[in-house]
Design an enzyme around this catalytic site. Structure first.
Site, mmCIF file in Angstrom:
data_model
loop_
_atom_site.group_PDB
_atom_site.id
_atom_site.type_symbol
_atom_site.label_atom_id
_atom_site.label_comp_id
_atom_site.label_asym_id
_atom_site.label_seq_id
_atom_site.Cartn_x
_atom_site.Cartn_y
_atom_site.Cartn_z
ATOM 1 N N GLU A 39 0.823 -1.204 0.000
ATOM 2 C CA GLU A 39 0.000 0.000 0.000
ATOM 3 C C GLU A 39 0.859 1.257 0.000
ATOM 4 O OE1 GLU A 39 -3.076 0.307 -0.644
ATOM 5 O OE2 GLU A 39 -3.687 -1.787 -0.500
ATOM 6 N N GLN A 44 1.698 6.010 -4.658
ATOM 7 C CA GLN A 44 2.066 6.918 -5.751
ATOM 8 C C GLN A 44 2.745 6.235 -6.923
ATOM 9 O OE1 GLN A 44 3.002 8.223 -2.458
ATOM 10 N NE2 GLN A 44 2.822 10.422 -2.652
ATOM 11 N N THR A 45 2.592 4.944 -7.011
ATOM 12 C CA THR A 45 3.181 4.249 -8.148
ATOM 13 C C THR A 45 2.106 3.349 -8.745
ATOM 14 O OG1 THR A 45 5.282 4.260 -6.967
ATOM 15 C CG2 THR A 45 5.118 2.827 -8.869
ATOM 16 N N LEU A 82 11.170 2.877 -8.011
ATOM 17 C CA LEU A 82 9.830 3.218 -7.529
ATOM 18 C C LEU A 82 9.633 4.714 -7.287
ATOM 19 C CD1 LEU A 82 9.317 0.211 -5.104
ATOM 20 C CD2 LEU A 82 8.071 0.626 -7.216
ATOM 21 N N GLY A 83 10.724 5.466 -7.179
ATOM 22 C CA GLY A 83 10.565 6.896 -6.927
ATOM 23 C C GLY A 83 10.175 7.219 -5.492
ATOM 24 N N TYR A 122 -4.656 7.082 4.836
ATOM 25 C CA TYR A 122 -4.973 6.131 3.772
ATOM 26 C C TYR A 122 -4.453 4.729 4.094
ATOM 27 C CZ TYR A 122 -4.555 3.299 -0.301
ATOM 28 O OH TYR A 122 -4.628 2.221 -1.143
ATOM 29 N N ASP A 140 -8.402 7.612 -1.233
ATOM 30 C CA ASP A 140 -7.274 7.954 -2.103
ATOM 31 C C ASP A 140 -7.802 8.740 -3.304
ATOM 32 O OD1 ASP A 140 -8.511 6.091 -3.716
ATOM 33 O OD2 ASP A 140 -6.661 5.034 -4.231
ATOM 34 N N CYS A 194 -13.920 4.409 -13.653
ATOM 35 C CA CYS A 194 -14.066 5.842 -13.365
ATOM 36 C C CYS A 194 -12.693 6.502 -13.431
ATOM 37 C CB CYS A 194 -14.715 6.040 -11.991
ATOM 38 S SG CYS A 194 -15.422 7.691 -11.764
ATOM 39 N N CYS A 201 -18.267 5.145 -18.554
ATOM 40 C CA CYS A 201 -19.545 5.241 -17.833
ATOM 41 C C CYS A 201 -20.564 4.219 -18.313
ATOM 42 C CB CYS A 201 -20.118 6.640 -17.972
ATOM 43 S SG CYS A 201 -19.058 7.894 -17.236
ATOM 44 N N CYS A 204 -20.280 1.163 -16.310
ATOM 45 C CA CYS A 204 -20.028 1.365 -14.881
ATOM 46 C C CYS A 204 -21.105 0.676 -14.045
ATOM 47 C CB CYS A 204 -20.003 2.856 -14.554
ATOM 48 S SG CYS A 204 -19.762 3.174 -12.793
#
Length: 369
Positions: A39, A44-45, A82-83, A122, A140, A194, A201, A204
């Site tokens: 997680e 952010q990856t 991964l940054g 988060y 998130d 989404c 849509c 969805c």
DNA sequence: AAGTCGGGGAA
DNA sequence: TTCCCAGACTT
């Protein structure tokens, strides 16, 4: 008829999820350690980019103990690709914290999880729900985008009030539902249906509950934040080499990449007046170094950090006579093997590769002098 | 409250 | 090419 989001909406979402759920390797067992690390990485990856480095990370650090016992340098190195490398340092800190205060096991409590370095709202909600079935909604970017559309809330995803609005709406509906699955379902909806651009849509599963879809204004939500102007930066840096050693600088107040080893540098901000001295002065400084140490310029390269547009100008200096060494304890000579492992961030590893490609120059230079 | 920190996909 | 994302931490 456009109903708002209800418990029934989430039940339909769950049904959809059970059919399309991706079988990622880190989902195989709901092991709290692996969920935690995954997680943090997935914050952010994107999943596809994270899979390989994540497996490598787990093969080196299979549990809390191995992560807590490792050196920071090794943890950051195995995080490569991964940054956002502060995440790697914070994961290690977190493992040490868990060892010290929770007997090496992730606690089954949202509030206790929140105390651990690298775990914010988060990640605490993700671990609490996925591993322990505690009823905490995750919030998130996916969740926010979905709810801003479904509710037609005229806010940006960055708005400081959005998180609490989303969480309080969802929290009321979670009773009696499998919180972990609902959380994974809503995030997977954000990834697959989404999406930020070109949302699907028509297929969805919770289309009926979306106010933006009902009124044909999905692409007006979420609101676009107004963008900030970029600042130009010219980053002149000196790769000082002697006897297979290279001079690195760990300068905690450096403008970028704080707490990481970098190269001795001079920064110039060509379009702002904020700098401490004029460009003419900087140019004189740089030219002085170039002349004094016969610095060889390497090709410049572009890089970007937050709102900065950076052009990096690397120079190679073959010399042990770098006077500034005497004046600064932040400068340190390291072997090339050490440099390889310490220059992890993308800007610095790009520069390092550039230098290695030109290493041939060094040997020919040494022979000629 | 605002800034830091990558790498990749979309425009 | 350029733009943009997004959570925890730092200042």
């Amino acid at each position: 008829m456009n109903k708002s989001i209800s418990k029934h909406t989430l039940e339909k979402l769950l049904q959809w999820f059970l059919q399309v759920r991706e079988d990622y390797f880190f989902r195989k067992q709901r092991n709290p350690y692996r969920v935690w690390v995954s997680e943090v990485v997935l914050q952010q990856t994107r999943i596809q980019a994270a899979l390989e480095p994540l497996e490598r990370f787990f093969s080196h650090f299979p549990d809390v103990k191995s992560l807590a016992d490792a050196t920071e340098e090794k943890v950051v190195y195995e995080f490569r690709g991964l940054g956002y490398y502060s995440r790697a340092r914070n994961l290690r800190k977190g493992a040490i914290y868990i060892t010290q205060f929770f007997d090496g096991k992730l606690p089954e409590s949202y509030d206790k999880l929140l105390q651990i370095p690298s775990i914010g709202p988060y990640t605490a909600a993700a671990i609490a729900s996925i591993c322990f079935e505690l009823p905490y909604p995750v919030c998130d970017g996916n969740v926010k985008r979905i709810l801003l559309r479904a509710n037609k809330w005229s806010l940006t995803t960055r708005d400081p009030n959005v998180d609490s609005k989303c969480i309080s709406q969802l929290k009321k509906l979670y009773k009696g539902l499998p919180a972990g699955n609902v959380n994974e379902a809503i995030m997977e909806l954000g990834q697959k249906i989404c999406t930020r651009t070109k949302p699907k849509c028509t297929i969805c599963p919770i289309q009926d509950s979306c106010k933006a879809f009902a009124q044909g204004v999905v692409n007006k939500y979420p609101l676009i934040p107004k963008k900030k102007p970029k600042v130009d930066v010219n980053w002149h840096l000196f790769i000082v080499v002697h006897n297979n050693k290279v001079l690195l600088q760990k300068w905690n107040n450096f403008y970028f990449l704080k707490k990481q080893k970098s190269f001795p540098s001079i920064l110039d901000f060509p379009t702002t007046k904020k700098q401490e001295c004029s460009w003419e002065t900087k140019k004189r400084q740089i030219n002085k170094f170039i002349k004094k140490y016969s610095a060889k310029p390497l090709p410049s390269l572009k890089h970007s950090i937050t709102k900065h547009r950076i052009v990096i100008f690397p120079y190679i200096i073959f010399s042990s006579c770098w006077e500034e060494v005497k004046n600064s304890n932040s400068l340190v000579w390291v072997s090339e093997q050490q440099a390889e492992k310490q220059l992890v961030s993308s800007a610095l590893s790009k520069i390092w590769k550039l230098y290695q490609q030109s290493e041939i120059l060094e040997s020919s230079h040494d022979k000629n002098t």
